[in-house]
Design a protein around this motif. Sequence first.
Motif, PDB file in Angstrom:
ATOM      1  N   ASN A   5      47.163  42.650  37.764  1.00 43.93           N
ATOM      2  CA  ASN A   5      46.490  43.793  37.144  1.00 43.93           C
ATOM      3  C   ASN A   5      45.532  44.371  38.179  1.00 43.93           C
ATOM      4  OD1 ASN A   5      44.693  45.511  35.738  1.00 43.93           O
ATOM      5  ND2 ASN A   5      44.988  44.392  33.831  1.00 43.93           N
ATOM      6  N   PRO A   6      45.806  45.575  38.682  1.00 37.52           N
ATOM      7  CA  PRO A   6      44.988  46.139  39.761  1.00 37.52           C
ATOM      8  C   PRO A   6      43.527  46.369  39.377  1.00 37.52           C
ATOM      9  CG  PRO A   6      46.474  47.794  38.845  1.00 37.52           C
ATOM     10  CD  PRO A   6      46.883  46.489  38.262  1.00 37.52           C
ATOM     11  N   ASP A   7      43.238  46.389  38.082  1.00 37.10           N
ATOM     12  CA  ASP A   7      41.861  46.615  37.635  1.00 37.10           C
ATOM     13  C   ASP A   7      41.035  45.330  37.572  1.00 37.10           C
ATOM     14  OD1 ASP A   7      42.265  49.373  37.279  1.00 37.10           O
ATOM     15  OD2 ASP A   7      43.197  49.017  35.331  1.00 37.10           O
ATOM     16  N   ILE A   8      41.708  44.182  37.694  1.00 41.78           N
ATOM     17  CA  ILE A   8      41.013  42.903  37.604  1.00 41.78           C
ATOM     18  C   ILE A   8      40.690  42.386  39.008  1.00 41.78           C
ATOM     19  CG2 ILE A   8      41.202  40.494  36.877  1.00 41.78           C
ATOM     20  CD1 ILE A   8      42.890  41.377  34.557  1.00 41.78           C
ATOM     21  N   LYS A   9      39.423  42.086  39.239  1.00 43.04           N
ATOM     22  CA  LYS A   9      38.952  41.665  40.563  1.00 43.04           C
ATOM     23  C   LYS A   9      39.344  40.218  40.857  1.00 43.04           C
ATOM     24  CE  LYS A   9      34.645  40.468  41.246  1.00 43.04           C
ATOM     25  NZ  LYS A   9      33.181  40.437  41.404  1.00 43.04           N
ATOM     26  N   LEU A  10      39.801  39.988  42.109  1.00 37.20           N
ATOM     27  CA  LEU A  10      40.119  38.653  42.594  1.00 37.20           C
ATOM     28  C   LEU A  10      39.646  38.533  44.037  1.00 37.20           C
ATOM     29  CD1 LEU A  10      43.722  37.486  41.550  1.00 37.20           C
ATOM     30  CD2 LEU A  10      41.561  36.315  41.160  1.00 37.20           C
ATOM     31  N   PRO A  11      39.346  37.316  44.515  1.00 35.50           N
ATOM     32  CA  PRO A  11      39.028  37.151  45.936  1.00 35.50           C
ATOM     33  C   PRO A  11      40.180  37.669  46.799  1.00 35.50           C
ATOM     34  CG  PRO A  11      38.491  35.154  44.724  1.00 35.50           C
ATOM     35  CD  PRO A  11      39.222  36.048  43.773  1.00 35.50           C
ATOM     36  N   GLU A  12      39.856  38.321  47.910  1.00 39.52           N
ATOM     37  CA  GLU A  12      40.887  38.904  48.769  1.00 39.52           C
ATOM     38  C   GLU A  12      41.768  37.845  49.416  1.00 39.52           C
ATOM     39  OE1 GLU A  12      39.316  41.621  51.599  1.00 39.52           O
ATOM     40  OE2 GLU A  12      38.385  42.922  50.089  1.00 39.52           O
ATOM     41  N   ASP A  13      41.186  36.711  49.779  1.00 38.34           N
ATOM     42  CA  ASP A  13      41.944  35.651  50.448  1.00 38.34           C
ATOM     43  C   ASP A  13      42.672  34.805  49.402  1.00 38.34           C
ATOM     44  OD1 ASP A  13      42.972  33.617  51.969  1.00 38.34           O
ATOM     45  OD2 ASP A  13      41.051  32.926  52.769  1.00 38.34           O
ATOM     46  N   PRO A  14      44.019  34.796  49.407  1.00 40.05           N
ATOM     47  CA  PRO A  14      44.764  34.009  48.415  1.00 40.05           C
ATOM     48  C   PRO A  14      44.567  32.503  48.566  1.00 40.05           C
ATOM     49  CG  PRO A  14      46.243  34.889  50.085  1.00 40.05           C
ATOM     50  CD  PRO A  14      44.910  35.526  50.323  1.00 40.05           C
ATOM     51  N   ASP A  15      44.052  32.075  49.730  1.00 37.09           N
ATOM     52  CA  ASP A  15      43.804  30.643  49.955  1.00 37.09           C
ATOM     53  C   ASP A  15      42.401  30.225  49.548  1.00 37.09           C
ATOM     54  OD1 ASP A  15      46.379  30.151  50.983  1.00 37.09           O
ATOM     55  OD2 ASP A  15      45.775  30.839  52.978  1.00 37.09           O
ATOM     56  N   SER A 114      46.244  31.431  45.202  1.00 37.98           N
ATOM     57  CA  SER A 114      47.703  31.634  45.305  1.00 37.98           C
ATOM     58  C   SER A 114      48.466  30.539  44.587  1.00 37.98           C
ATOM     59  CB  SER A 114      48.139  31.709  46.773  1.00 37.98           C
ATOM     60  OG  SER A 114      47.885  30.502  47.449  1.00 37.98           O
ATOM     61  N   ARG A 115      47.955  29.313  44.609  1.00 36.33           N
ATOM     62  CA  ARG A 115      48.611  28.221  43.884  1.00 36.33           C
ATOM     63  C   ARG A 115      48.570  28.469  42.380  1.00 36.33           C
ATOM     64  NH1 ARG A 115      49.834  23.110  45.663  1.00 36.33           N
ATOM     65  NH2 ARG A 115      49.831  22.811  47.924  1.00 36.33           N
ATOM     66  N   LEU A 116      47.439  28.941  41.885  1.00 39.14           N
ATOM     67  CA  LEU A 116      47.354  29.261  40.458  1.00 39.14           C
ATOM     68  C   LEU A 116      48.388  30.318  40.093  1.00 39.14           C
ATOM     69  CD1 LEU A 116      43.535  29.522  39.573  1.00 39.14           C
ATOM     70  CD2 LEU A 116      45.033  27.539  39.393  1.00 39.14           C
ATOM     71  N   GLN A 117      48.466  31.363  40.897  1.00 37.64           N
ATOM     72  CA  GLN A 117      49.392  32.455  40.617  1.00 37.64           C
ATOM     73  C   GLN A 117      50.834  31.957  40.548  1.00 37.64           C
ATOM     74  OE1 GLN A 117      48.198  34.887  43.939  1.00 37.64           O
ATOM     75  NE2 GLN A 117      46.887  36.196  42.686  1.00 37.64           N
ATOM     76  N   TYR A 129      47.041  36.495  33.326  1.00 34.04           N
ATOM     77  CA  TYR A 129      46.283  37.282  34.293  1.00 34.04           C
ATOM     78  C   TYR A 129      45.179  36.404  34.867  1.00 34.04           C
ATOM     79  CZ  TYR A 129      48.661  41.138  31.969  1.00 34.04           C
ATOM     80  OH  TYR A 129      49.623  41.954  31.433  1.00 34.04           O
ATOM     81  N   ILE A 130      44.831  36.625  36.115  1.00 34.21           N
ATOM     82  CA  ILE A 130      43.764  35.859  36.755  1.00 34.21           C
ATOM     83  C   ILE A 130      42.691  36.830  37.225  1.00 34.21           C
ATOM     84  CG2 ILE A 130      43.141  34.244  38.594  1.00 34.21           C
ATOM     85  CD1 ILE A 130      46.040  33.327  38.652  1.00 34.21           C
ATOM     86  N   GLY A 131      41.436  36.519  36.923  1.00 38.06           N
ATOM     87  CA  GLY A 131      40.344  37.393  37.331  1.00 38.06           C
ATOM     88  C   GLY A 131      39.065  36.631  37.610  1.00 38.06           C
ATOM     89  N   GLU A 132      38.245  37.209  38.464  1.00 36.89           N
ATOM     90  CA  GLU A 132      36.947  36.638  38.802  1.00 36.89           C
ATOM     91  C   GLU A 132      35.894  37.180  37.833  1.00 36.89           C
ATOM     92  OE1 GLU A 132      34.043  36.274  42.759  1.00 36.89           O
ATOM     93  OE2 GLU A 132      36.042  37.179  42.909  1.00 36.89           O
ATOM     94  N   VAL A 133      35.037  36.307  37.339  1.00 37.37           N
ATOM     95  CA  VAL A 133      34.023  36.703  36.359  1.00 37.37           C
ATOM     96  C   VAL A 133      32.860  37.417  37.051  1.00 37.37           C
ATOM     97  CG1 VAL A 133      32.322  35.831  34.692  1.00 37.37           C
ATOM     98  CG2 VAL A 133      34.635  34.872  34.732  1.00 37.37           C
ATOM     99  N   ASN A 134      32.385  38.489  36.416  1.00 36.81           N
ATOM    100  CA  ASN A 134      31.198  39.228  36.879  1.00 36.81           C
ATOM    101  C   ASN A 134      29.996  38.790  36.049  1.00 36.81           C
ATOM    102  OD1 ASN A 134      32.638  41.567  38.535  1.00 36.81           O
ATOM    103  ND2 ASN A 134      33.764  41.297  36.635  1.00 36.81           N
ATOM    104  N   GLU A 164      32.913  31.512  38.202  1.00 34.97           N
ATOM    105  CA  GLU A 164      34.158  31.259  37.468  1.00 34.97           C
ATOM    106  C   GLU A 164      35.290  32.229  37.810  1.00 34.97           C
ATOM    107  OE1 GLU A 164      35.552  30.713  32.796  1.00 34.97           O
ATOM    108  OE2 GLU A 164      33.433  31.003  33.297  1.00 34.97           O
ATOM    109  N   VAL A 165      36.469  31.651  37.940  1.00 34.05           N
ATOM    110  CA  VAL A 165      37.721  32.395  37.970  1.00 34.05           C
ATOM    111  C   VAL A 165      38.486  31.991  36.715  1.00 34.05           C
ATOM    112  CG1 VAL A 165      39.975  32.578  39.094  1.00 34.05           C
ATOM    113  CG2 VAL A 165      37.896  32.704  40.453  1.00 34.05           C
TER     114      VAL A 165
END
Length: 233
Positions: A5-15, A114-117, A129-134, A164-165
Motif C-alpha cells: 500500500n503506497p500510502d503506508i509508511k515502511l522503513p526504506e531498507d528491506p533488511d 523483507s522476511r515478514l513480507q 499489510y505492513i506499516g510503521e506506527v506513527n 512498532e511495525v
Amino acid sequence: MYLQNPDIKLPEDPDTIVWKYLDLSKFLDLLMSKKLFMSRSDKFEDQYEGTFSEPTYEEIKKLSANNPDFLNYYKTHREKVAISSWHLNEYESFAMWQIFTQNSEGLAIQSTISRLQKALNPETNYAQYIGEVNYIDYKKEYIPFDDLFFPFLFKRKSFQYEKEVRIITDVKQNNITLNDGLKINVDINLLIEKIYIHPKSENWYKNLVIALVKELGFDFEIDKSDLESAILI
C-alpha cells in the motif's frame, strides 16, 4: 498474502531488523500450527487503539452530523481489524524483554521487513499489510482518515518506546467474526531469521528450546541474549 500500500509508511531498507518477544507457549504454538496469531485491534491494552485524535474526531463528528452511520462505522471497524506487533530495532531491547516476557523464560524472534513480507505469502484467505506506527499528540495532531488503515498506524507519544511495525488485516469483506483475534498462514522459515533466549534464563532452558525446535523439524540459529554476559573488569 502481503499487499503493498503506497500510502503506508515502511522503513526504506528491506533488511531493517524487527523483533517479536513472546513466551515459550506462544512460540511453540506458532511453530506447531505454522500460523501467526493476530490480536483483534480493540483487545489491546491501549484503549485508544484504532481510534482518532481529537482534531480528527471533531472533523468526523461534523461530517456525520446528518449521517450517524458514518461515525458508527469507524467505531465498529475496530472489531474487524487484526494486528501482529513487531519491534523495530537494530539490537535487542532490554525494555521489551521486561514488558513481554515473564519468569526469565521468554524468547525473541529476530526477523526483517523483507522476511515478514515474504513469510505472509502462504496466506491466501486474507490480505495483509505492513506499516510503521506513527507516534503523535492525540490532543493536537491530526490523523488522516482517507485510508481505513490509518487509525491503526497511529499511537500516542507515550508508546514511542515500542517503535512498532505492524502486520494488519481487515476481515470485514470475509464475513467472519473475530473473537480474540485471527490466525494466518505463514512460512515459518522465512519469518524467523534467528532466536534469542531470555538473558536471565538458565542453560537448561536454552537446551530445552533447542531440543523442542529440532523435534518440530526446524533448524534456526538459537543463541542466548548477551545482555547478561559477564563483565570484563
